[in-house]
Design a protein around this motif. Structure first.
Motif, PDB file in Angstrom:
ATOM      1  N   ASP A   1     -15.053  -5.656  -1.292  1.00 26.63           N
ATOM      2  CA  ASP A   1     -14.647  -5.569  -2.702  1.00 26.63           C
ATOM      3  C   ASP A   1     -13.118  -5.571  -2.752  1.00 26.63           C
ATOM      4  O   ASP A   1     -12.473  -4.571  -3.064  1.00 26.63           O
ATOM      5  CB  ASP A   1     -15.215  -4.298  -3.333  1.00 26.63           C
ATOM      6  N   LEU A   2     -12.562  -6.729  -2.435  1.00 26.63           N
ATOM      7  CA  LEU A   2     -11.117  -6.826  -2.252  1.00 26.63           C
ATOM      8  C   LEU A   2     -10.343  -6.494  -3.516  1.00 26.63           C
ATOM      9  O   LEU A   2      -9.232  -5.949  -3.455  1.00 26.63           O
ATOM     10  CB  LEU A   2     -10.768  -8.234  -1.764  1.00 26.63           C
ATOM     11  N   ALA A   3     -10.925  -6.806  -4.679  1.00 24.72           N
ATOM     12  CA  ALA A   3     -10.205  -6.565  -5.937  1.00 24.72           C
ATOM     13  C   ALA A   3     -10.008  -5.080  -6.220  1.00 24.72           C
ATOM     14  O   ALA A   3      -9.263  -4.717  -7.129  1.00 24.72           O
ATOM     15  CB  ALA A   3     -10.951  -7.218  -7.095  1.00 24.72           C
ATOM     16  N   ALA A   4     -10.637  -4.209  -5.427  1.00 23.92           N
ATOM     17  CA  ALA A   4     -10.457  -2.764  -5.602  1.00 23.92           C
ATOM     18  C   ALA A   4      -9.218  -2.243  -4.883  1.00 23.92           C
ATOM     19  O   ALA A   4      -9.004  -1.032  -4.822  1.00 23.92           O
ATOM     20  CB  ALA A   4     -11.696  -2.024  -5.098  1.00 23.92           C
ATOM     21  N   LEU A   5      -8.385  -3.140  -4.363  1.00 25.89           N
ATOM     22  CA  LEU A   5      -7.212  -2.712  -3.594  1.00 25.89           C
ATOM     23  C   LEU A   5      -6.309  -1.799  -4.417  1.00 25.89           C
ATOM     24  O   LEU A   5      -6.204  -1.913  -5.642  1.00 25.89           O
ATOM     25  CB  LEU A   5      -6.446  -3.922  -3.070  1.00 25.89           C
ATOM     26  N   ARG A   6      -5.631  -0.888  -3.686  1.00 25.45           N
ATOM     27  CA  ARG A   6      -4.782   0.101  -4.350  1.00 25.45           C
ATOM     28  C   ARG A   6      -3.312   0.026  -3.926  1.00 25.45           C
ATOM     29  O   ARG A   6      -2.469   0.732  -4.501  1.00 25.45           O
ATOM     30  CB  ARG A   6      -5.325   1.508  -4.084  1.00 25.45           C
ATOM     31  N   THR A   7      -2.991  -0.772  -2.920  1.00 23.76           N
ATOM     32  CA  THR A   7      -1.585  -0.920  -2.533  1.00 23.76           C
ATOM     33  C   THR A   7      -0.792  -1.408  -3.745  1.00 23.76           C
ATOM     34  O   THR A   7      -1.160  -2.406  -4.369  1.00 23.76           O
ATOM     35  CB  THR A   7      -1.444  -1.900  -1.363  1.00 23.76           C
ATOM     36  N   SER A   8       0.282  -0.713  -4.067  1.00 20.59           N
ATOM     37  CA  SER A   8       1.014  -0.993  -5.302  1.00 20.59           C
ATOM     38  C   SER A   8       2.375  -1.596  -5.009  1.00 20.59           C
ATOM     39  O   SER A   8       2.948  -1.417  -3.930  1.00 20.59           O
ATOM     40  CB  SER A   8       1.200   0.303  -6.104  1.00 20.59           C
TER      41      SER A   8
END
Length: 385
Positions: A136-143
């Motif tokens: 679920d790549l779209a759940a990434l949190r790196t900002s």
């Protein structure tokens, strides 16, 4: 559709085969035959040998210093590398970031990176997966927050293949946390791994190999000119990249090489030979499917969702072949030996990496998009579900 190779294509196959035979370092070749991982300097030397011949970037167009291979020539080239076997050009460079820069990069980015990427003067890592954001790549949190002419990046990436060799990383970051959909608000950045705030830590797998890593990003200042594509439109760039990755991830020639090893080890073991024949039959069907997709690419360079078929089935067959190779080798394969163990002098079949390679291939149905993700893509794009 005539799927037979032309006389010119067969001549090209012979040319590639002869080049590999005459130019690949024998030590590197033997490591590949035995399933060992070549050293970094061996991989770099081979890619530069290919680059001097104009073959290091088989998918790149001539307009960007590629060989201008037809889709079929590209398939033949990779098939011969995999069957030799020889190291293929580093996929992070050649199959992933190179085509992305050709499609989405600015002229300045292309001038800065493409030639160095082809020659492996820059080794790239892929900074996509995170703890909790893999399939679920779209759940990434790196900002990444914008501060003047820099993005300031904070986050944690994981499973970076060969990042301990890498100089740069292409990565996905969240630049708009208020976007209405999680696929929105993501940007695609090029990040120098030597910048302050970058920490790379090894992940040692159960077979005691160091192939993957985690990367920590703490207030890393990335120049704005390292943004690829439009800000907040990185998801489109990522989908294009993953389509290229999945096409190459079938690696049919690698499975052919495994089948040959199985037959050598099986001797007259009828049960193993029958199972090998069944895998070969499915492999031929997959090869025909890949040729059909390549035929479509003659007319359009648009991302083809059918590449998910190649990833899904190609991995299944490689995993099946690795399991059968383990069975053919028998108990001797359980004596795990490291990649740097001395070569056997009697020329016998080396079994030391069969078990580790079997283990590491279990992850192939996860990386590049899990099998479940591929089935979802196919259900939506091909079945309309």
């Amino acid at each position: 559709m005539d799927l037979r190779f032309t006389a010119e294509e067969e001549a090209f196959r012979r040319e590639v085969r002869a080049f590999i035979r005459d130019n690949l370092n024998p030590v590197t070749h033997r490591k590949m035959i035995e399933g060992r991982i070549p050293e970094k300097d061996e991989i770099v030397a081979w890619q530069r040998t290919l680059n001097a011949r104009g073959w290091a970037t088989p998918s790149w167009p001539q307009s960007h210093s590629g060989p201008g291979f037809t889709p079929v020539e590209r398939y033949i080239f990779l098939d011969e590398l995999h069957q030799a076997p020889a190291p293929e050009p580093v996929s992070f460079n050649v199959s992933m970031i190179g085509p992305v820069l050709i499609r989405y990069g600015t002229p300045e980015q292309q001038a800065r990176f493409l030639a160095a990427t082809a020659n492996l003067d820059i080794w790239w890592a892929q900074g996509f997966s995170e703890p909790g954001a893999g399939s679920d790549l779209a759940a990434l949190r790196t900002s990444a927050r914008r501060e003047g002419d820099h993005f300031v990046v904070n986050g944690h990436k994981i499973w970076q293949g060969m990042a301990h060799h890498a100089d740069w990383m292409f990565t996905l970051v969240r630049t708009d946390p208020q976007a209405p959909k999680k696929q929105m608000g993501i940007s695609f950045l090029l990040l120098d791994l030597r910048l302050p705030g970058v920490t790379i830590r090894p992940i040692i797998t159960l077979d005691q190999r160091h192939e993957v890593n985690e990367v920590f990003l703490d207030e890393v200042r990335v120049p704005v000119d390292c943004l690829v594509g439009a800000e907040n439109a990185g998801w489109d760039v990522a989908k294009f990249l993953l389509s290229n990755e999945r096409t190459g991830i079938a690696r049919i020639g690698m499975t052919k090489h495994l089948i040959r090893r199985i037959k050598r080890l099986a001797g007259d073991n009828r049960s193993v030979l029958l199972k090998a024949a069944a895998i070969e039959a499915e492999l031929k069907i997959l090869e025909i499917t890949q040729l059909r997709i390549l035929d479509g690419q003659r007319r359009s360079d648009a991302a083809d969702p059918r590449s998910s078929i190649l990833k899904l089935k190609g991995v299944e067959l490689r995993q099946a072949a690795s399991e059968l190779l383990l069975a053919a080798a028998g108990p001797a394969a359980l004596e795990v030996r490291h990649d740097d163990a001395p070569f056997d002098q009697d020329g016998s079949e080396w079994l030391g990496t069969i078990m580790p390679n079997y283990g590491i291939l279990r992850a192939a149905s996860i990386y590049g998009g899990s099998s479940e993700v591929q089935k979802g893509i196919l259900a939506k794009s091909q079945l309309g579900v």
